[in-house]
Write an enzyme that holds these catalytic residues in place. Structure first.
Site, PDB file in Angstrom:
ATOM      1  N   LYS A 131      47.396 -14.933  37.068  1.00 43.58           N
ATOM      2  CA  LYS A 131      46.161 -14.215  37.412  1.00 43.58           C
ATOM      3  C   LYS A 131      46.441 -13.262  38.568  1.00 43.58           C
ATOM      4  CE  LYS A 131      42.441 -16.370  39.349  1.00 43.58           C
ATOM      5  NZ  LYS A 131      42.337 -15.724  40.687  1.00 43.58           N
TER       6      LYS A 131
ATOM      7  N   GLU B 120      33.886 -13.307  40.124  1.00 43.30           N
ATOM      8  CA  GLU B 120      33.583 -14.147  41.296  1.00 43.30           C
ATOM      9  C   GLU B 120      32.446 -13.562  42.124  1.00 43.30           C
ATOM     10  OE1 GLU B 120      36.919 -15.579  43.572  1.00 43.30           O
ATOM     11  OE2 GLU B 120      35.611 -16.418  45.125  1.00 43.30           O
TER      12      GLU B 120
ATOM     13  N   GLU C 202      44.462 -10.268  41.122  1.00 44.77           N
ATOM     14  CA  GLU C 202      43.152  -9.785  41.573  1.00 44.77           C
ATOM     15  C   GLU C 202      43.077  -8.264  41.497  1.00 44.77           C
ATOM     16  OE1 GLU C 202      42.012 -11.258  45.431  1.00 44.77           O
ATOM     17  OE2 GLU C 202      42.220 -13.357  44.817  1.00 44.77           O
TER      18      GLU C 202
ATOM     19  N   SER D 207      43.612 -20.319  46.311  1.00 46.12           N
ATOM     20  CA  SER D 207      42.655 -21.025  47.178  1.00 46.12           C
ATOM     21  C   SER D 207      43.274 -22.331  47.683  1.00 46.12           C
ATOM     22  CB  SER D 207      41.358 -21.328  46.421  1.00 46.12           C
ATOM     23  OG  SER D 207      41.623 -22.165  45.318  1.00 46.12           O
TER      24      SER D 207
ATOM     25  N   ASP E 130      47.960 -18.173  40.093  1.00 44.70           N
ATOM     26  CA  ASP E 130      47.674 -16.955  40.856  1.00 44.70           C
ATOM     27  C   ASP E 130      48.953 -16.340  41.406  1.00 44.70           C
ATOM     28  OD1 ASP E 130      44.964 -16.327  40.893  1.00 44.70           O
ATOM     29  OD2 ASP E 130      44.518 -17.743  42.502  1.00 44.70           O
TER      30      ASP E 130
HETATM   31  O1  KIV Z   1      42.283 -19.203  43.904  1.00 43.05           O
HETATM   32  C1  KIV Z   1      41.298 -19.621  43.276  1.00 43.05           C
HETATM   33  O2  KIV Z   1      40.933 -20.801  43.336  1.00 43.05           O
HETATM   34  C2  KIV Z   1      40.561 -18.669  42.459  1.00 43.05           C
HETATM   35  C3  KIV Z   1      39.219 -19.118  41.970  1.00 43.05           C
HETATM   36  C4  KIV Z   1      38.245 -18.864  43.054  1.00 43.05           C
HETATM   37  C5  KIV Z   1      38.854 -18.475  40.702  1.00 43.05           C
HETATM   38  O3  KIV Z   1      40.989 -17.572  42.263  1.00 43.05           O
END
Ligand code: KIV
Length: 256
Positions: A112, A181, A114, A45, A82
């Site tokens: 992380k 989410e 998705e 994000s 991420d």
């Molecule tokens: O990228 C991000 O900030 C996220 C959050 C929305 C959990 O994945």
């Protein structure tokens, strides 16, 4: 003492709520860590903080650069990074290469990814077997924005069952935690009850084992934010006022 993935699982058993926020650089990370945040996500994000419209354009190189900066600011919180769009979906080898670079080069403790569809569950299982701690992410997955939009997910019985099954499959694959989410609160509650790893909610109601928000939204820095966000302060206003005051004082030769 630095927080570990195992500690988050213990906190779920003890009913201690997990506090998570996103960070994109040293200064923000240092403030969040000193304020007592348990988990700092270098989320994709951050793309929006960098001026992109969606999370899709951000690159692995950009994530590495920002994650290193965050790492330098953190003493206690667990750092999760991420994997950006198309740096892990092509193959297990691609995911291993990207996740490996993040752990090796940034000093973050986990990644992380998705999605909870079968091929992604398989990829995650293999990352975990290779010793890479993985956080899952189901419900609204922003990297699929052009397919599902940014709407709440899991509203129909069928969609809710799919999300529950994905979360269970991710737990079986070995994730240490899952982000839920923008899904209905009762679905998040059900998923949270069924899993022994902690759920971290964002727009998923009060029953998750922890909560995460995007820090630029919380601080009022974002130009727009999702409906479930609570904005705790308005930094856009504060910064604008400070810069306007400085501008006037310099023009009028009142400063220095
Ligand atoms: O990228 C991000 O900030 C996220 C959050 C929305 C959990 O994945």
């Amino acid at each position: 003492m630095a927080i570990t993935t195992q500690q988050l699982i213990q906190w779920k058993q003890q009913g201690r709520s997990i506090v998570a926020l996103t960070a994109w650089d040293y200064a923000i990370a240092q403030l969040l860590d000193a304020a007592g945040v348990d988990l700092i996500l270098v989320g994709d994000s951050m793309a929006v903080v960098l001026g992109y419209e969606t999370t899709l354009p951000i690159t692995l190189e950009e994530m590495l650069f920002h994650a290193k900066s965050v790492r330098r600011g953190v003493k206690r919180a667990l750092i999760v990074v991420d994997l950006p769009f198309l740096t892990y979906q092509e193959s297990f080898q691609q995911a291993m290469h990207s996740a490996g670079l993040i752990l090796k080069e940034t000093g973050a403790q986990a990644v992380k990814l998705e999605g909870g569809y079968p091929a992604m569950v398989e990829t995650i299982a293999r990352l975990v077997q290779a010793g890479i701690p993985v956080m899952g992410h189901v419900g609204l997955t922003p990297q699929s924005v052009h397919q599902i939009g940014l709407r709440q997910q899991g509203k129909s019985q069928e969609a809710a069952e799919r999300i529950l099954n994905e979360a269970i499959a991710l737990e079986q694959a070995g994730v240490f935690s899952i982000v839920l989410e923008h899904i209905p609160a009762d679905l998040a509650n059900l998923v949270t009850q069924k899993l022994s790893v902690p759920t971290i909610g964002i727009g998923a109601g009060p029953h998750c084992d922890g909560q995460i928000l995007v820090t630029s939204d919380v601080l009022g820095l974002s130009e727009k934010h999702p409906p479930f966000v609570k904005v705790y302060t308005n930094l856009r206003e504060t910064i604008t006022k400070a810069v306007q005051d400085y501008t006037v004082e310099v023009r009028e030769r009142k400063f220095p």
